[in-house]
Write a protein that holds these residues in place. Sequence first.
Motif, mmCIF file in Angstrom:
data_model
loop_
_atom_site.group_PDB
_atom_site.id
_atom_site.type_symbol
_atom_site.label_atom_id
_atom_site.label_comp_id
_atom_site.label_asym_id
_atom_site.label_seq_id
_atom_site.Cartn_x
_atom_site.Cartn_y
_atom_site.Cartn_z
ATOM 1 N N ASN A 27 0.857 -1.181 0.000
ATOM 2 C CA ASN A 27 0.000 0.000 0.000
ATOM 3 C C ASN A 27 0.899 1.238 0.000
ATOM 4 O OD1 ASN A 27 -1.664 2.236 0.860
ATOM 5 N ND2 ASN A 27 -3.193 0.736 1.484
ATOM 6 N N GLU A 28 0.881 1.969 -1.105
ATOM 7 C CA GLU A 28 1.826 3.080 -1.287
ATOM 8 C C GLU A 28 1.614 4.230 -0.310
ATOM 9 O OE1 GLU A 28 -0.757 5.299 -4.820
ATOM 10 O OE2 GLU A 28 1.163 4.338 -5.279
ATOM 11 N N ASN A 29 0.469 4.247 0.376
ATOM 12 C CA ASN A 29 0.179 5.373 1.270
ATOM 13 C C ASN A 29 0.564 5.129 2.727
ATOM 14 O OD1 ASN A 29 -1.024 7.020 -0.776
ATOM 15 N ND2 ASN A 29 -2.812 5.672 -0.710
ATOM 16 N N VAL A 30 0.619 3.875 3.153
ATOM 17 C CA VAL A 30 0.891 3.550 4.560
ATOM 18 C C VAL A 30 2.396 3.607 4.818
ATOM 19 C CG1 VAL A 30 0.700 1.783 6.350
ATOM 20 C CG2 VAL A 30 -1.183 2.110 4.727
ATOM 21 N N TYR A 31 2.794 4.437 5.797
ATOM 22 C CA TYR A 31 4.226 4.664 6.028
ATOM 23 C C TYR A 31 4.440 5.048 7.486
ATOM 24 C CZ TYR A 31 8.980 5.898 4.507
ATOM 25 O OH TYR A 31 10.343 5.930 4.304
ATOM 26 N N GLY A 32 5.400 4.395 8.150
ATOM 27 C CA GLY A 32 5.602 4.740 9.551
ATOM 28 C C GLY A 32 6.770 4.043 10.204
#
Length: 483
Positions: A27-32
């Motif tokens: 998922n290109e949007n999930v980042y952390g």
Amino acid sequence: MEITLKGDKEFDDIPSIKSKALRINLNENVYGTFAEIGAGQETVRQFFRAGGASGTIAKAMSAYDKDFSDAIYGIEDDKRYVTEARLRKMLNHEVNLIEKRLPRDKHPNKLFFSYANTVATIDFAKKYKGHGWVGLKYQIDPEQDYNEIVIHIRFKENDARLQQETLGILGTNLIYGAFYKYNEPRKLLRYLYDHLDKDQLEIDTINFAGPVFKDVDNRLMSLQLVKNGMTDAVMFAPDGNNVLPAAVLYKKNILALRGSFRPVTKVNMDMFKKSYDMFIKENKVEKERTQVLFEITLSNLRAEGEIDEQDFMDRAKLLCSLGQTVLISNFKEYYKLVEYFSQYTKNRMGLCMGVNNLVDIFDEKYYRHLSGGILEAFGKLFFKDLRVYLYPMQNEDGSLTNSENLKVHPRMKELYKFFKYNGKVVDITDYNPKNLSVFSRKVLKKISDGEQDWENMLPEGVSKLIKEKNLFGFEAEEVLRKE
């Protein structure tokens, strides 16, 4: 602007832990970030191994050294590390770093998250099996505030390596569920046990917060934990938030009152106040270290068939409004309740109950599953530092039944006398006679029938809350029509 996260359809086959981690990674949007203390970096390992982790993981760390940990997150007042306060500091610190280091104009569509855990696995002597706090702070919309899911776990396995693996699976389930089942928190809760067994792990506290969980009542989520067999007991404070039983009960004197509280009545409060006054005068009881609990059992909630969650919430709201801490348990027998308390304290305990409850305790049918029968149960119950405070019962002819004249089965008569005359059962004598004719079921019937003379049977403020919130089926319009 909301970034679409496509939800799962219900599938017959549970997705593997690898496929869950991979779906997050792709998922290109999930980042952390991942910050794990005490049991290795078991959760982030699942994401590294799944492939494509560079699109998800901004940072992974383990501040194992206490001085390093304190330098990063600050020093706790109690000098402890496996606490909810420590977990929340970790989550807040890591989210602040993300926001500081990754400017929004450069990452307008990113859904930032921070996963953290602080855990103690089983000790070398295998005396303490270990526990921990696990949490996630994350976004579903980049322009929206962060959401939070915080849980407390207890390990049941007897091997540290197995506990580490269990933690990694749980963490992956939590992150996956948070992003793909946030709109169905009950399913999210159940999916925490994907590829896990209840013999491996107990979840005894959970709290949801944030914009996507604004309609979630954490007391109802507590109930789900007990209903789903994830734990035997949960507790919530007067403010309605779930609290860790171990933290509330540790080394405390405990006074518990079991009931239906449907609704809570003047007799319930009279039982509590009079037994409390007696309890705090006992030797070895410190008022400032005494915890009072109003307990509702799962069997009581099921008394009318399947659990009515609205009915449960009605009871919970009233007890919280009276400033009480509530325990929801799966302990049908009192000895199991006392055993549960004994995990956290060796101090004096008290049980406040009515005559019928005490008679039931001396009924052998409740102990047939025990190899030692009723004697085994009583060994677990009365040989603790425990006292029963007995509230009298008014009979139809106006006479009273108390500890001196209550009748148990003839086979139990001598056993009862033994405990009675050894001071384990004491009568509440300073009761209010006006309350003896008050019963929750009568109040409930009057409310449902639209009658108007039930208010004086309830503690101050309770009837007003019932009317304002339309609790227990109260309908103002129905009353007006009858007037």
